[in-house]
Design an enzyme around this catalytic site. Sequence first.
Site, PDB file in Angstrom:
ATOM      1  N   TYR A 125       7.766  -3.391   4.366  1.00 34.38           N
ATOM      2  CA  TYR A 125       8.978  -3.233   5.168  1.00 34.38           C
ATOM      3  C   TYR A 125       9.365  -1.763   5.281  1.00 34.38           C
ATOM      4  CZ  TYR A 125      13.775  -4.009   6.800  1.00 34.38           C
ATOM      5  OH  TYR A 125      14.939  -4.006   7.531  1.00 34.38           O
ATOM      6  N   ALA A 165      18.792 -10.928  19.512  1.00 27.17           N
ATOM      7  CA  ALA A 165      20.198 -11.172  19.858  1.00 27.17           C
ATOM      8  C   ALA A 165      20.630 -12.612  19.647  1.00 27.17           C
ATOM      9  CB  ALA A 165      20.454 -10.771  21.312  1.00 27.17           C
ATOM     10  N   GLY A 185      23.267 -12.495  14.100  1.00 27.69           N
ATOM     11  CA  GLY A 185      23.437 -11.239  13.385  1.00 27.69           C
ATOM     12  C   GLY A 185      23.889 -10.080  14.233  1.00 27.69           C
TER      13      GLY A 185
END
Length: 289
Positions: free
Chosen positions: A167, A19, A22
């Site tokens: 990823y 947080a 973005g």
Amino acid sequence: MSDDTKTDLTGRTVVVTGASSGIGAAAARRFAALGATVAVVGRSHEKTRAVAAEIGAEAHLADYGRLDDVRRLAGELLARYPRIDVLANNAGGFFTSRKESADGHELTFQVNHLAPFLLTNLLLERLAEAPDGSRVLNTASVEYRKGHLDLSDLDRTRSRYRWREAYAAAKLATVVFTRELARRSQGTGVTAAAFHPGSVASDVARDNAMMRAFMGTRLAKAMMATPEQGAEPLLHLAGAPDALAANGAYFDRLEREEPRNSQATDPELARRLWERSTELTGLPAPTSV
């Protein structure tokens, strides 16, 4: 587009990881505007505290490259918040060269899967105590469609490292984890869903100078969604009236999608990934469910 303008989160606690910037920062601001008590979790001391100060919330610092940090974070959250209604597992990233965490795991896999898996499990009892039910919302990626999980080589030591494959596999693990969490939590009041936020200009590629520089350009911002737009699915799922309807589901933005990867719906793989993740994070052995 979701409409959260009528959602009242007064009295509810929302934990948002990643947080400090973005999507996570955008979501934290919106949750606070809707009346929620927000736990702002991030890695950067300066950025995390700035977001928390802006919305009148408390900052909690954690480096997902260190599982001890995740354990400490869970302890802080349990001590600070008597109820947790929403856990937004939003922290993530990828690394274009192979890196190992402080715990010896491939870093993309740890940051995107092992760390949120550990945090969720450490908070699970508190989540189950939420009087109106609770939601675990996991930021995934459409890249999961291309992923492959090899449970015997989750740390990717046996072949040449390719960051896109790492990823994609990590985000596939997010989708598999979400479905298995939904199954294991049936009857507890805890539900789970995963979503792809869209292509968002953010610092997800923070370790690569070239990609980081591109993300800050006008071209990237013109081509990609804003963090506020990327946060829309998270806000929608947090405020949707029927959490059970989305339990275990994956959303591409706001549209529910039947998983487009055979491993994502393999119940035996999900059970084994849960057990292996438990071993890798030092959690007690899971009971059969």
